[in-house]
Design a protein around this motif. Structure first.
Motif, mmCIF file in Angstrom:
data_model
loop_
_atom_site.group_PDB
_atom_site.id
_atom_site.type_symbol
_atom_site.label_atom_id
_atom_site.label_comp_id
_atom_site.label_asym_id
_atom_site.label_seq_id
_atom_site.Cartn_x
_atom_site.Cartn_y
_atom_site.Cartn_z
ATOM 1 N N UNK A 32 0.835 -1.199 0.000
ATOM 2 C CA UNK A 32 0.000 0.000 0.000
ATOM 3 C C UNK A 32 0.872 1.252 0.000
ATOM 4 N N UNK A 33 0.410 2.345 -0.654
ATOM 5 C CA UNK A 33 1.183 3.596 -0.650
ATOM 6 C C UNK A 33 1.210 4.219 0.746
ATOM 7 N N UNK A 34 2.250 5.032 0.972
ATOM 8 C CA UNK A 34 2.428 5.610 2.309
ATOM 9 C C UNK A 34 1.306 6.569 2.687
ATOM 10 N N UNK A 35 0.720 7.246 1.722
ATOM 11 C CA UNK A 35 -0.397 8.150 2.039
ATOM 12 C C UNK A 35 -1.585 7.361 2.592
ATOM 13 N N UNK A 36 -1.846 6.195 1.988
ATOM 14 C CA UNK A 36 -2.941 5.339 2.450
ATOM 15 C C UNK A 36 -2.625 4.776 3.833
ATOM 16 N N UNK A 37 -1.356 4.346 4.025
ATOM 17 C CA UNK A 37 -0.954 3.781 5.312
ATOM 18 C C UNK A 37 -1.080 4.819 6.424
ATOM 19 N N UNK A 38 -0.622 6.066 6.133
ATOM 20 C CA UNK A 38 -0.688 7.129 7.134
ATOM 21 C C UNK A 38 -2.128 7.399 7.551
#
Length: 334
Positions: free
Chosen positions: A23-29
């Motif tokens: 998953x992309x970091x924006x989604x993870x954050x």
């Protein structure tokens, strides 16, 4: 929340799981409820194999476990006493470190709740009683007329509403809460069922067997008439001396009234205690200044109690029973 050290264990687990899924970091954050930079630092730190930076903890795991035992042995010790006992065991830790450790264990310093003192026989009898009543239905509890006495004072100690004031207004008359050495008070008898409340009795003097039987004659019977009509009911009262007197028992026998067996020191099992709390909270808002004002405020608060409130309290009886069984007869949250 930009630092990796600020992340909780749950957040780190979410980050690791979603990162493995690609998953992309924006989604993870967003999922971990933290900043993207915190996600990036955590991921990069794990990839580089860097150890967590920062000063090494001054106490070992073994010393921390010994401190946990000290806290559990007497949870009424203050922080200074805990710190003294821990350091006397040879641990080099500051008072601030002691405070951090006790917080890390999940403890917070709070005012303890006050519950009746129960001896071994009493909490065993509470447990036995609860098991006997475990299968009682709401219909059975609705047949019970609960009663109790309670004392009401004009002064309510440190309880009550707070006051908004400006600097220098601490001694302003409009910001003061009055107190007296010997506050005026009244003793009240009342009864309730799932259908509502009965008439209040303002008690004069001390309650003995004779005066209690007069209360039963002039207030309990009218309460039963109002709430049950011609239907049968079971009367509940606690084990106060006037209630347990032989002449009082004969009064119930002569009137053909069944009395519910009741365990000693069990206000948490009596829903009328919650009604007393409701009335007392309303009195703190009314702030009566004279005995007549106190009586009027009590009567008004009692009259405002609805049958729906009473029904909800009676419906809580099965939960109270389960709570006593779970607590093995010791006091419950009710």
């Amino acid at each position: 929340m930009g630092k990796t050290a600020d992340l909780t264990v749950v957040q780190k687990t979410i980050i690791d799981t979603l990162h493995k899924e690609g998953k992309p970091q924006t989604f993870i954050a967003k999922e971990a409820v933290c900043s993207q930079s915190a996600v990036s630092k955590h991921v990069n730190r794990k990839l580089s194999g860097r150890k967590k930076c920062g000063r090494k903890r001054c106490t070992t795991n073994r010393e921390n476990r010994s401190f946990m035992r000290i806290v559990k042995q007497n949870q009424f010790k203050n922080l200074s006493e805990l710190h003294k006992e821990w350091t006397e065991a040879g641990v080099k830790a500051s008072r601030a470190t002691t405070h951090r450790r006790v917080k890390e264990f999940g403890y917070s310093c709070r005012i303890p709740l006050v519950k009746p003192l129960l001896n071994h026989r009493q909490h065993q009898r509470r447990l036995t009683w609860a098991k006997e009543k475990k299968n009682w239905t709401l219909a059975q509890w609705s047949k019970v007329l609960f009663s109790d006495e309670s004392k009401f004072c004009i002064s309510f100690g440190n309880q009550g509403p707070r006051v908004w004031r400006k600097g220098g207004e601490a001694h302003s008359p409009s910001c003061l809460k009055s107190s007296v050495k010997f506050p005026q008070s009244v003793m009240i008898w009342g009864a309730m069922s799932s259908a509502g409340v009965g008439p209040l009795c303002f008690i004069k003097g001390r309650v003995n067997a004779a005066s209690y039987q007069e209360i039963l004659e002039h207030f309990m019977l009218p309460s039963a008439e109002k709430l049950y009509g011609d239907e049968d009911f079971v009367f509940q009262h606690d084990l106060a001396p006037a209630h347990s007197a032989k002449t009082t028992g004969k009064w119930f026998t002569d009137h053909g009234i069944t009395v519910l067996n009741w365990p000693a020191n069990s206000p948490d099992l009596n829903p009328i205690e919650n009604l007393w709390d409701i009335v007392k909270r309303k009195l703190r808002d009314a702030r009566p200044n004279t005995l007549d004002e106190l009586k009027a405020a009590i009567e008004a608060s009692w009259a405002s109690i609805t049958p729906q409130q009473c029904h909800r309290l009676i419906a809580s009886m099965p939960r109270r029973i389960e709570a006593v069984i779970s607590a093995k007869g010791f006091p419950t949250k009710y």
